[in-house]
Write a protein that holds these residues in place. Structure first.
Motif, PDB file in Angstrom:
ATOM      1  N   ALA A  69      11.366 -42.824  27.792  1.00 19.54           N
ATOM      2  CA  ALA A  69      13.569 -41.833  27.961  1.00 19.54           C
ATOM      3  C   ALA A  69      13.158 -40.567  28.136  1.00 19.54           C
ATOM      4  N   GLY A  70      11.799 -39.548  27.122  1.00 23.04           N
ATOM      5  CA  GLY A  70      11.473 -38.173  27.680  1.00 23.04           C
ATOM      6  C   GLY A  70      12.412 -37.735  26.000  1.00 23.04           C
ATOM      7  N   GLU A  71      11.820 -39.380  24.766  1.00 22.21           N
ATOM      8  CA  GLU A  71      11.745 -38.261  23.911  1.00 22.21           C
ATOM      9  C   GLU A  71      10.715 -38.183  23.231  1.00 22.21           C
ATOM     10  N   GLU A  72      10.717 -36.757  22.316  1.00 20.49           N
ATOM     11  CA  GLU A  72       8.734 -36.570  21.502  1.00 20.49           C
ATOM     12  C   GLU A  72       8.701 -36.799  20.142  1.00 20.49           C
ATOM     13  N   LEU A  73       8.072 -37.064  19.400  1.00 20.69           N
ATOM     14  CA  LEU A  73       7.615 -36.754  17.734  1.00 20.69           C
ATOM     15  C   LEU A  73       6.269 -36.601  18.519  1.00 20.69           C
ATOM     16  N   ARG A  74       6.108 -35.051  17.090  1.00 22.58           N
ATOM     17  CA  ARG A  74       5.226 -34.154  17.981  1.00 22.58           C
ATOM     18  C   ARG A  74       4.612 -34.277  15.703  1.00 22.58           C
ATOM     19  N   ILE A  75       3.946 -34.432  15.662  1.00 19.84           N
ATOM     20  CA  ILE A  75       3.472 -34.046  14.442  1.00 19.84           C
ATOM     21  C   ILE A  75       1.983 -33.123  14.888  1.00 19.84           C
ATOM     22  N   THR A  76       2.282 -31.738  13.520  1.00 19.01           N
ATOM     23  CA  THR A  76       1.813 -31.113  13.682  1.00 19.01           C
ATOM     24  C   THR A  76       1.602 -31.721  11.842  1.00 19.01           C
ATOM     25  N   ILE A  77      -0.259 -31.400  12.122  1.00 15.93           N
ATOM     26  CA  ILE A  77      -1.295 -31.836  11.160  1.00 15.93           C
ATOM     27  C   ILE A  77      -1.761 -30.695  10.233  1.00 15.93           C
ATOM     28  N   GLU A  78      -2.278 -30.331   9.231  1.00 10.48           N
ATOM     29  CA  GLU A  78      -2.073 -29.470   8.449  1.00 10.48           C
ATOM     30  C   GLU A  78      -3.562 -29.549   8.086  1.00 10.48           C
ATOM     31  N   GLU A  79      -4.065 -31.156   7.998  1.00 13.24           N
ATOM     32  CA  GLU A  79      -5.298 -31.606   6.964  1.00 13.24           C
ATOM     33  C   GLU A  79      -5.120 -32.622   7.137  1.00 13.24           C
ATOM     34  N   VAL A  80      -6.016 -33.954   6.758  1.00 13.04           N
ATOM     35  CA  VAL A  80      -6.340 -35.161   7.292  1.00 13.04           C
ATOM     36  C   VAL A  80      -7.200 -35.431   6.399  1.00 13.04           C
ATOM     37  N   HIS A  81      -6.061 -36.575   4.958  1.00 12.55           N
ATOM     38  CA  HIS A  81      -6.927 -37.173   4.528  1.00 12.55           C
ATOM     39  C   HIS A  81      -8.026 -38.434   4.023  1.00 12.55           C
ATOM     40  N   SER A  82      -7.252 -39.157   4.763  1.00 10.44           N
ATOM     41  CA  SER A  82      -7.909 -40.233   5.070  1.00 10.44           C
ATOM     42  C   SER A  82      -7.438 -40.490   7.055  1.00 10.44           C
ATOM     43  N   ASP A  83      -8.293 -41.401   7.218  1.00  8.92           N
ATOM     44  CA  ASP A  83      -8.171 -42.167   8.904  1.00  8.92           C
ATOM     45  C   ASP A  83      -8.721 -43.225   8.786  1.00  8.92           C
ATOM     46  N   THR A  84      -8.360 -44.805   8.490  1.00  6.47           N
ATOM     47  CA  THR A  84      -9.092 -45.645   8.616  1.00  6.47           C
ATOM     48  C   THR A  84      -7.905 -46.411   9.421  1.00  6.47           C
ATOM     49  N   ALA A  85      -8.873 -47.458   9.950  1.00  5.50           N
ATOM     50  CA  ALA A  85      -8.262 -48.717  11.277  1.00  5.50           C
ATOM     51  C   ALA A  85      -8.834 -50.207  10.623  1.00  5.50           C
ATOM     52  N   TYR A  86      -7.811 -50.449  11.019  1.00  2.00           N
ATOM     53  CA  TYR A  86      -8.263 -52.661  10.265  1.00  2.00           C
ATOM     54  C   TYR A  86      -7.766 -53.279  11.804  1.00  2.00           C
ATOM     55  N   GLU A  87      -8.077 -54.154  11.577  1.00  2.00           N
ATOM     56  CA  GLU A  87      -7.581 -55.264  13.577  1.00  2.00           C
ATOM     57  C   GLU A  87      -6.784 -56.352  12.735  1.00  2.00           C
ATOM     58  N   LEU A  88      -5.825 -56.468  12.112  1.00  2.00           N
ATOM     59  CA  LEU A  88      -5.139 -57.463  11.953  1.00  2.00           C
ATOM     60  C   LEU A  88      -5.727 -59.219  11.968  1.00  2.00           C
ATOM     61  N   GLY A  89      -5.314 -58.942  13.297  1.00  2.00           N
ATOM     62  CA  GLY A  89      -5.257 -60.795  14.514  1.00  2.00           C
ATOM     63  C   GLY A  89      -3.893 -60.398  14.524  1.00  2.00           C
ATOM     64  N   THR A  90      -3.915 -61.317  14.770  1.00  2.00           N
ATOM     65  CA  THR A  90      -2.578 -62.345  15.068  1.00  2.00           C
ATOM     66  C   THR A  90      -1.588 -63.155  14.114  1.00  2.00           C
ATOM     67  N   ASP A  91      -0.333 -61.852  14.052  1.00  2.00           N
ATOM     68  CA  ASP A  91       0.232 -62.493  12.791  1.00  2.00           C
ATOM     69  C   ASP A  91       1.147 -63.785  13.081  1.00  2.00           C
ATOM     70  N   PRO A  92       1.130 -64.651  11.678  1.00  2.00           N
ATOM     71  CA  PRO A  92       1.613 -66.187  12.015  1.00  2.00           C
ATOM     72  C   PRO A  92       3.358 -65.813  12.318  1.00  2.00           C
ATOM     73  N   GLY A  93       3.988 -65.039  11.687  1.00  2.00           N
ATOM     74  CA  GLY A  93       5.610 -64.803  11.871  1.00  2.00           C
ATOM     75  C   GLY A  93       5.449 -65.177  10.223  1.00  2.00           C
ATOM     76  N   LEU A  94       7.028 -64.604   9.857  1.00  2.00           N
ATOM     77  CA  LEU A  94       8.232 -64.564   9.116  1.00  2.00           C
ATOM     78  C   LEU A  94       8.276 -66.499   8.910  1.00  2.00           C
ATOM     79  N   ILE A  95       7.995 -66.782   7.613  1.00  2.00           N
ATOM     80  CA  ILE A  95       8.663 -67.965   7.897  1.00  2.00           C
ATOM     81  C   ILE A  95       9.769 -68.354   6.614  1.00  2.00           C
TER      82      ILE A  95
END
Length: 219
Positions: A69-95
């Motif tokens: 739609a042309g909307e923009e979220l602009r994030i200006t970063i002064e300092e990165v304190h932590s940067d991690t990634a996790y593979e969560l896999g497929t979620d079974p969903g809410l019961i």
């Protein structure tokens, strides 16, 4: 899922503009492409977000998130304190609670409960922050999001509010209104829903199953 803790400022431009001044925040990038910005407060609601489909471009000190739609979220970063990634896999969903799940099934089968000429788009309509119980079209063809609870309390109204706000960002769905449906709706939840422009539906579970003749009441 990627989790970045950074000191940053955030500017949103689209149908309106919004600014978050420089402060430490959690930046969450999900596998579906959505980007959410959280503070250490405000419970589970993000300060701002961009739902998929969207594109994240990372330059030195600046993230730019744009959607179709042309909307923009602009994030200006002064300092990165932590940067991690996790593979969560497929979620079974809410019961769901058994009654809530059955209410959802019954209301989906009997969409006319909401009004003549209403139709079901989908049960468990997916969004970046979780599925909407029911997405319907009213007699005028406009979309309606329905959140179903056994006991209607303020947190359920907050949940529906977030869904409606998010769905209204999609030009293919907007305008979207919301209905909060429950067997019992607490007065505080009723007041909050009304204040936010949401309708409330008190559901007689036995009547919906055909055990009694009482009808549902739409406030």
């Amino acid at each position: 899922m990627r989790l970045v803790i950074a000191t940053c400022s955030v500017d949103y431009s689209g149908r309106l503009t919004a600014h978050l001044p420089m402060a430490p925040r959690l930046l969450m990038v999900k596998a579906d492409g959505s980007v959410l910005i959280h503070a250490d407060g405000g419970s589970y609601k993000p300060l701002n977000w961009m739902s998929p489909p969207c594109k994240l471009t990372e330059d030195e000190g600046v993230w730019s998130v744009t959607n179709k739609a042309g909307e923009e979220l602009r994030i200006t970063i002064e300092e990165v304190h932590s940067d991690t990634a996790y593979e969560l896999g497929t979620d079974p969903g809410l019961i769901k609670d058994g009654v809530e799940a059955h209410l959802q099934e019954l209301l989906a089968e009997h969409v006319h409960t909401f009004g003549e000429g209403w139709t079901l788009v989908r049960r468990e309509y997916p969004t970046a922050i979780g599925p909407v119980d029911l997405l319907l079209r009213d007699a005028d063809g406009k979309h309606v999001a329905v959140e179903i609870k056994r006991r209607g309390e303020i947190d359920g109204v907050e949940q529906l509010t977030r869904y409606v706000e998010l769905l209204n960002r999609d030009p293919l769905l907007a305008p979207v209104r919301g209905i909060f449906a429950a067997q019992l709706i607490k007065p505080q939840a009723q007041f909050l829903a009304t204040d936010r422009g949401l309708d409330c539906l008190t559901v007689d579970y036995d009547a919906l199953r055909g055990m009694e003749s009482d009808v549902l009441r739409l406030f």
